[in-house]
Design a protein around this motif. Structure first.
Motif, PDB file in Angstrom:
ATOM      1  N   SER A 122       0.657  -1.443   0.099  1.00  0.00           N
ATOM      2  CA  SER A 122      -0.326   0.117   0.319  1.00  0.00           C
ATOM      3  C   SER A 122       1.359   1.115  -0.394  1.00  0.00           C
ATOM      4  CB  SER A 122      -0.837  -0.040   0.857  1.00  0.00           C
ATOM      5  OG  SER A 122      -1.410   1.323   1.512  1.00  0.00           O
ATOM      6  N   ARG A 123       0.278   2.053  -0.695  1.00  0.00           N
ATOM      7  CA  ARG A 123       1.367   3.057  -0.660  1.00  0.00           C
ATOM      8  C   ARG A 123       1.314   4.287   0.484  1.00  0.00           C
ATOM      9  NH1 ARG A 123       0.115   6.162  -6.380  1.00  0.00           N
ATOM     10  NH2 ARG A 123       1.222   4.686  -8.085  1.00  0.00           N
ATOM     11  N   GLY A 124       0.411   3.556   1.535  1.00  0.00           N
ATOM     12  CA  GLY A 124       0.391   4.125   2.333  1.00  0.00           C
ATOM     13  C   GLY A 124       0.558   3.346   3.407  1.00  0.00           C
ATOM     14  N   MET A 125       1.114   1.704   3.395  1.00  0.00           N
ATOM     15  CA  MET A 125       2.389   1.681   4.347  1.00  0.00           C
ATOM     16  C   MET A 125       3.303   1.457   3.815  1.00  0.00           C
ATOM     17  SD  MET A 125      -0.021   1.314   6.974  1.00  0.00           S
ATOM     18  CE  MET A 125       1.227  -0.263   7.776  1.00  0.00           C
ATOM     19  N   ALA A 126       4.449   1.244   4.509  1.00  0.00           N
ATOM     20  CA  ALA A 126       5.728   1.094   4.625  1.00  0.00           C
ATOM     21  C   ALA A 126       5.931  -0.383   4.334  1.00  0.00           C
ATOM     22  CB  ALA A 126       7.154   1.801   5.649  1.00  0.00           C
ATOM     23  N   ASP A 127       6.712  -1.040   3.400  1.00  0.00           N
ATOM     24  CA  ASP A 127       6.919  -2.412   2.982  1.00  0.00           C
ATOM     25  C   ASP A 127       7.021  -3.244   4.493  1.00  0.00           C
ATOM     26  OD1 ASP A 127       6.264  -1.753   0.407  1.00  0.00           O
ATOM     27  OD2 ASP A 127       8.077  -1.133   0.028  1.00  0.00           O
ATOM     28  N   PHE A 128       8.730  -3.034   5.387  1.00  0.00           N
ATOM     29  CA  PHE A 128       9.209  -3.156   6.423  1.00  0.00           C
ATOM     30  C   PHE A 128       9.165  -1.960   7.608  1.00  0.00           C
ATOM     31  CE2 PHE A 128      11.016  -4.329   2.598  1.00  0.00           C
ATOM     32  CZ  PHE A 128      10.868  -5.896   2.828  1.00  0.00           C
ATOM     33  N   ALA A 157       3.669  10.616  -1.267  1.00  0.00           N
ATOM     34  CA  ALA A 157       3.163  11.499  -0.480  1.00  0.00           C
ATOM     35  C   ALA A 157       2.253  11.161   0.446  1.00  0.00           C
ATOM     36  CB  ALA A 157       2.144  12.467  -1.641  1.00  0.00           C
ATOM     37  N   PRO A 158       1.350   9.713  -0.041  1.00  0.00           N
ATOM     38  CA  PRO A 158       0.751   8.972   1.157  1.00  0.00           C
ATOM     39  C   PRO A 158       1.359   8.546   3.071  1.00  0.00           C
ATOM     40  CG  PRO A 158      -0.047   8.529  -1.019  1.00  0.00           C
ATOM     41  CD  PRO A 158       1.083   9.058  -0.668  1.00  0.00           C
ATOM     42  N   LEU A 159       2.623   7.970   1.865  1.00  0.00           N
ATOM     43  CA  LEU A 159       3.542   7.419   2.931  1.00  0.00           C
ATOM     44  C   LEU A 159       3.897   8.391   3.908  1.00  0.00           C
ATOM     45  CD1 LEU A 159       5.187   4.885   4.038  1.00  0.00           C
ATOM     46  CD2 LEU A 159       6.784   5.216   2.565  1.00  0.00           C
ATOM     47  N   LEU A 160       4.506   9.622   3.769  1.00  0.00           N
ATOM     48  CA  LEU A 160       4.823  10.630   4.211  1.00  0.00           C
ATOM     49  C   LEU A 160       4.022  11.332   5.320  1.00  0.00           C
ATOM     50  CD1 LEU A 160       7.527  12.435   1.508  1.00  0.00           C
ATOM     51  CD2 LEU A 160       8.405  11.087   3.316  1.00  0.00           C
ATOM     52  N   ASP A 161       2.638  11.688   4.213  1.00  0.00           N
ATOM     53  CA  ASP A 161       1.753  12.225   5.079  1.00  0.00           C
ATOM     54  C   ASP A 161       1.369  11.147   6.611  1.00  0.00           C
ATOM     55  OD1 ASP A 161       1.671  13.937   3.483  1.00  0.00           O
ATOM     56  OD2 ASP A 161      -0.075  13.435   2.276  1.00  0.00           O
ATOM     57  N   ARG A 162       1.855  10.018   6.314  1.00  0.00           N
ATOM     58  CA  ARG A 162       1.427   9.074   7.695  1.00  0.00           C
ATOM     59  C   ARG A 162       2.798   8.444   8.690  1.00  0.00           C
ATOM     60  NH1 ARG A 162      -2.098   4.019   6.472  1.00  0.00           N
ATOM     61  NH2 ARG A 162      -2.207   4.079   8.615  1.00  0.00           N
ATOM     62  N   GLU A 165       6.353  12.506  14.315  1.00  0.00           N
ATOM     63  CA  GLU A 165       7.308  13.179  14.449  1.00  0.00           C
ATOM     64  C   GLU A 165       8.636  12.345  14.672  1.00  0.00           C
ATOM     65  OE1 GLU A 165       8.155  16.402  14.694  1.00  0.00           O
ATOM     66  OE2 GLU A 165       6.440  16.765  13.114  1.00  0.00           O
ATOM     67  N   SER A 166       8.300  10.954  15.941  1.00  0.00           N
ATOM     68  CA  SER A 166       8.947  10.195  15.907  1.00  0.00           C
ATOM     69  C   SER A 166       9.580   9.164  15.102  1.00  0.00           C
ATOM     70  CB  SER A 166       8.449   9.583  17.400  1.00  0.00           C
ATOM     71  OG  SER A 166       6.861   8.820  17.300  1.00  0.00           O
ATOM     72  N   ASP A 167       8.770   8.793  13.793  1.00  0.00           N
ATOM     73  CA  ASP A 167       8.509   7.658  12.880  1.00  0.00           C
ATOM     74  C   ASP A 167       9.918   7.870  12.157  1.00  0.00           C
ATOM     75  OD1 ASP A 167       6.755   6.349  13.588  1.00  0.00           O
ATOM     76  OD2 ASP A 167       5.630   7.769  12.630  1.00  0.00           O
ATOM     77  N   ARG A 168      10.590   6.941  11.847  1.00  0.00           N
ATOM     78  CA  ARG A 168      12.152   6.900  11.142  1.00  0.00           C
ATOM     79  C   ARG A 168      11.488   6.629  10.128  1.00  0.00           C
ATOM     80  NH1 ARG A 168      12.014  10.731  14.121  1.00  0.00           N
ATOM     81  NH2 ARG A 168      13.743  11.568  15.382  1.00  0.00           N
ATOM     82  N   LEU A 169      11.961   6.571   8.464  1.00  0.00           N
ATOM     83  CA  LEU A 169      11.831   5.519   7.165  1.00  0.00           C
ATOM     84  C   LEU A 169      13.062   6.019   6.730  1.00  0.00           C
ATOM     85  CD1 LEU A 169       9.553   5.028   5.111  1.00  0.00           C
ATOM     86  CD2 LEU A 169       9.555   6.929   4.539  1.00  0.00           C
ATOM     87  N   LEU A 170      13.437   4.890   5.999  1.00  0.00           N
ATOM     88  CA  LEU A 170      14.590   4.499   5.466  1.00  0.00           C
ATOM     89  C   LEU A 170      14.160   4.021   3.517  1.00  0.00           C
ATOM     90  CD1 LEU A 170      17.817   4.866   4.823  1.00  0.00           C
ATOM     91  CD2 LEU A 170      17.372   2.176   5.313  1.00  0.00           C
TER      92      LEU A 170
END
Length: 218
Positions: A122-128, A157-162, A165-170
């Protein structure tokens, strides 16, 4: 995906129906273990030749529209359908193989970490999702059939919007040009990183990005 393309590029709805039915056809193959020559859905009969002809028509439509990304995706679909017709077996998509390779790279970089892979893309959910520290760490895999194709980050955009402040994304991609995506995530440098990973030779780059995200979260 091809059915959706057909919906917007062809006024004849039967083309979209034929492509969407291909998914059902593939599911049927998995159940019965052999390749059927036609599929009947709600009284409408769709033959294999009609499906492949529709794919070819949509490739032509995408080329006329100048949408090279859609052309590449449809050509990949055509190759996979030809393989299924010839052998009765659907080869794994290169994107799925890339996802698996990224997961193995994460396990090498973070031995002992709990890594959970989303069952549904899903574009709104990271793969891992990686449990390796005090803050949530997510990893998104972005595959390009041609690594020289720029990764523009148009689907982020959908992933970044979700992200909180504490989340980290690679974001891990095999694209050699990530400048477009870098612009999309600008302003989130403390929470988001983008790296190009082509194989085990790039493990150090991947691990460094993970360490940077962990330091920023501390």
């Amino acid at each position: 995906m091809a059915g959706a393309v057909a919906t917007f590029t062809n006024s004849d709805a039967s083309g979209a129906v034929a492509l969407i039915a291909t998914g059902a056809l593939g599911g049927l193959l998995g159940l019965v273990g052999r390749w059927p020559t036609k599929l009947v859905v709600s009284g409408n009969e769709i033959s294999w030749s009609e499906v492949t002809e529709t794919v070819d028509e949509q490739i032509d439509a995408a080329q006329d529209a100048g949408d090279q990304d859609a052309v590449r995706q449809l050509e990949e679909l055509r190759r996979r359908l030809e393989e299924m017709q010839r052998t009765g077996y659907a080869p794994r998509h290169p994107a799925a193989e890339y996802d698996e390779a990224v997961e193995q790279a994460l396990r090498r970089a973070l031995p002992g970490a709990a890594i959970r892979k989303e069952a549904i893309r899903s574009r709104g959910m990271a793969d891992f999702e990686v449990a390796s520290g005090p803050v949530p760490l997510y990893v998104e895999s972005k595959f390009k059939r041609d690594p020289s194709t720029p990764f523009q980050g148009s689907t982020l955009a959908p992933l970044l919007d979700r992200l909180t402040e504490s989340d980290r994304l690679l974001i891990v991609t095999n694209s050699l040009d990530t400048r477009g995506a870098d612009a999309v995530v600008s302003g989130r440098a403390d929470r988001v990183r983008i790296v190009t990973w082509l194989g085990p030779g790039d493990d150090a780059i991947l691990q460094d990005a993970l360490n940077q995200l962990a330091r920023d979260a501390a």
